[in-house]
Design a protein around this motif. Sequence first.
Motif, PDB file in Angstrom:
ATOM      1  N   VAL A   1      52.905 -25.194 114.928  1.00  0.00           N
ATOM      2  CA  VAL A   1      52.745 -24.167 113.896  1.00  0.00           C
ATOM      3  C   VAL A   1      52.213 -22.882 114.547  1.00  0.00           C
ATOM      4  CG1 VAL A   1      51.616 -23.592 111.713  1.00  0.00           C
ATOM      5  CG2 VAL A   1      52.184 -25.994 112.239  1.00  0.00           C
ATOM      6  N   PRO A   2      52.970 -21.764 114.522  1.00  0.00           N
ATOM      7  CA  PRO A   2      54.298 -21.653 113.908  1.00  0.00           C
ATOM      8  C   PRO A   2      55.377 -22.272 114.801  1.00  0.00           C
ATOM      9  CG  PRO A   2      53.748 -19.592 114.973  1.00  0.00           C
ATOM     10  CD  PRO A   2      52.532 -20.487 115.125  1.00  0.00           C
ATOM     11  N   GLN A   3      56.495 -22.563 114.164  1.00  0.00           N
ATOM     12  CA  GLN A   3      57.587 -23.174 114.915  1.00  0.00           C
ATOM     13  C   GLN A   3      58.271 -22.145 115.813  1.00  0.00           C
ATOM     14  OE1 GLN A   3      60.599 -25.214 112.576  1.00  0.00           O
ATOM     15  NE2 GLN A   3      60.409 -26.932 113.974  1.00  0.00           N
ATOM     16  N   VAL A   4      58.299 -20.899 115.367  1.00  0.00           N
ATOM     17  CA  VAL A   4      58.814 -19.813 116.203  1.00  0.00           C
ATOM     18  C   VAL A   4      57.705 -18.774 116.330  1.00  0.00           C
ATOM     19  CG1 VAL A   4      60.536 -18.009 116.487  1.00  0.00           C
ATOM     20  CG2 VAL A   4      61.178 -20.183 115.404  1.00  0.00           C
ATOM     21  N   LEU A   5      57.299 -18.516 117.559  1.00  0.00           N
ATOM     22  CA  LEU A   5      56.229 -17.555 117.817  1.00  0.00           C
ATOM     23  C   LEU A   5      56.795 -16.420 118.664  1.00  0.00           C
ATOM     24  CD1 LEU A   5      53.144 -16.883 117.735  1.00  0.00           C
ATOM     25  CD2 LEU A   5      53.012 -18.001 119.954  1.00  0.00           C
ATOM     26  N   THR A   6      56.593 -15.193 118.202  1.00  0.00           N
ATOM     27  CA  THR A   6      57.071 -14.026 118.950  1.00  0.00           C
ATOM     28  C   THR A   6      55.887 -13.320 119.599  1.00  0.00           C
ATOM     29  OG1 THR A   6      58.916 -13.736 117.417  1.00  0.00           O
ATOM     30  CG2 THR A   6      58.334 -11.854 118.805  1.00  0.00           C
ATOM     31  N   ILE A   7      56.013 -13.106 120.904  1.00  0.00           N
ATOM     32  CA  ILE A   7      54.948 -12.444 121.664  1.00  0.00           C
ATOM     33  C   ILE A   7      55.558 -11.359 122.535  1.00  0.00           C
ATOM     34  CG2 ILE A   7      53.466 -14.498 121.694  1.00  0.00           C
ATOM     35  CD1 ILE A   7      54.392 -14.914 124.633  1.00  0.00           C
ATOM     36  N   THR A   8      54.715 -10.648 123.253  1.00  0.00           N
ATOM     37  CA  THR A   8      55.158  -9.623 124.198  1.00  0.00           C
ATOM     38  C   THR A   8      54.966 -10.155 125.614  1.00  0.00           C
ATOM     39  OG1 THR A   8      54.474  -7.904 122.658  1.00  0.00           O
ATOM     40  CG2 THR A   8      54.801  -7.245 124.933  1.00  0.00           C
ATOM     41  N   ALA A   9      55.886  -9.823 126.491  1.00  0.00           N
ATOM     42  CA  ALA A   9      55.799 -10.279 127.880  1.00  0.00           C
ATOM     43  C   ALA A   9      54.419  -9.984 128.454  1.00  0.00           C
ATOM     44  CB  ALA A   9      56.881  -9.624 128.726  1.00  0.00           C
ATOM     45  N   GLY A  10      53.876 -10.953 129.131  1.00  0.00           N
ATOM     46  CA  GLY A  10      52.539 -10.828 129.694  1.00  0.00           C
ATOM     47  C   GLY A  10      51.466 -11.459 128.832  1.00  0.00           C
ATOM     48  N   GLN A  11      51.837 -11.800 127.608  1.00  0.00           N
ATOM     49  CA  GLN A  11      50.862 -12.415 126.709  1.00  0.00           C
ATOM     50  C   GLN A  11      50.721 -13.910 126.998  1.00  0.00           C
ATOM     51  OE1 GLN A  11      51.915 -11.364 122.594  1.00  0.00           O
ATOM     52  NE2 GLN A  11      49.750 -11.516 122.100  1.00  0.00           N
ATOM     53  N   ALA A  12      49.575 -14.409 126.627  1.00  0.00           N
ATOM     54  CA  ALA A  12      49.308 -15.834 126.768  1.00  0.00           C
ATOM     55  C   ALA A  12      49.518 -16.536 125.425  1.00  0.00           C
ATOM     56  CB  ALA A  12      47.870 -16.044 127.229  1.00  0.00           C
ATOM     57  N   VAL A  13      49.895 -17.785 125.509  1.00  0.00           N
ATOM     58  CA  VAL A  13      49.995 -18.634 124.323  1.00  0.00           C
ATOM     59  C   VAL A  13      49.080 -19.833 124.533  1.00  0.00           C
ATOM     60  CG1 VAL A  13      51.508 -20.086 122.907  1.00  0.00           C
ATOM     61  CG2 VAL A  13      52.373 -17.935 123.874  1.00  0.00           C
ATOM     62  N   THR A  14      48.237 -20.085 123.558  1.00  0.00           N
ATOM     63  CA  THR A  14      47.337 -21.235 123.626  1.00  0.00           C
ATOM     64  C   THR A  14      47.723 -22.246 122.558  1.00  0.00           C
ATOM     65  OG1 THR A  14      45.500 -19.911 124.464  1.00  0.00           O
ATOM     66  CG2 THR A  14      44.935 -22.023 123.450  1.00  0.00           C
ATOM     67  N   TRP A  15      48.007 -23.461 122.997  1.00  0.00           N
ATOM     68  CA  TRP A  15      48.280 -24.557 122.074  1.00  0.00           C
ATOM     69  C   TRP A  15      46.992 -25.352 121.862  1.00  0.00           C
ATOM     70  CZ3 TRP A  15      51.833 -22.864 125.607  1.00  0.00           C
ATOM     71  CH2 TRP A  15      53.146 -22.655 125.153  1.00  0.00           C
ATOM     72  N   THR A  16      46.740 -25.700 120.634  1.00  0.00           N
ATOM     73  CA  THR A  16      45.568 -26.514 120.307  1.00  0.00           C
ATOM     74  C   THR A  16      46.029 -27.729 119.503  1.00  0.00           C
ATOM     75  OG1 THR A  16      44.191 -24.530 120.175  1.00  0.00           O
ATOM     76  CG2 THR A  16      43.303 -26.548 119.198  1.00  0.00           C
ATOM     77  N   ASN A  17      45.672 -28.884 119.997  1.00  0.00           N
ATOM     78  CA  ASN A  17      46.068 -30.111 119.294  1.00  0.00           C
ATOM     79  C   ASN A  17      45.066 -30.440 118.195  1.00  0.00           C
ATOM     80  OD1 ASN A  17      47.087 -32.506 118.445  1.00  0.00           O
ATOM     81  ND2 ASN A  17      46.588 -33.640 120.321  1.00  0.00           N
ATOM     82  N   GLN A  18      45.522 -30.379 116.965  1.00  0.00           N
ATOM     83  CA  GLN A  18      44.665 -30.692 115.815  1.00  0.00           C
ATOM     84  C   GLN A  18      44.969 -32.069 115.235  1.00  0.00           C
ATOM     85  OE1 GLN A  18      45.186 -27.356 113.145  1.00  0.00           O
ATOM     86  NE2 GLN A  18      44.280 -25.907 114.572  1.00  0.00           N
TER      87      GLN A  18
END
Length: 110
Positions: A39-56
Amino acid sequence: MKRSLFLAMAASAPRAIAGEPPVEAGKAAAVAIRDFAFVPQVLTITAGQAVTWTNQDDDPHAVLSDDKTFRTRALDTGEKATLVFEKPGEYAYFCSLHPHMTARIVVKAP
Ligand SMILES: [Cu+2]
């Protein structure tokens, strides 16, 4: 070459800081893993950005890209993993433990 597109960060972050917000000063985007879905299933970011996944969830989950260019270790309940996306593109991924869990990161040019 593809290997250099992704920089694993905090893949083995100490559990003591697992509940802390990302340290990238607002630069990290978040994906929650809950009820066997990203969640979300589709995530839009800008190049150079980080994405953090958290298992709930109560079950472990692990991120693996469709083309195998990036992955996280298996995340237990409450654990996080962060990847930086340097190159624009669309990156489909799934949970390597539950392959029916699919999602996508869309990386826009800065
Ligand atoms: Cu899973």
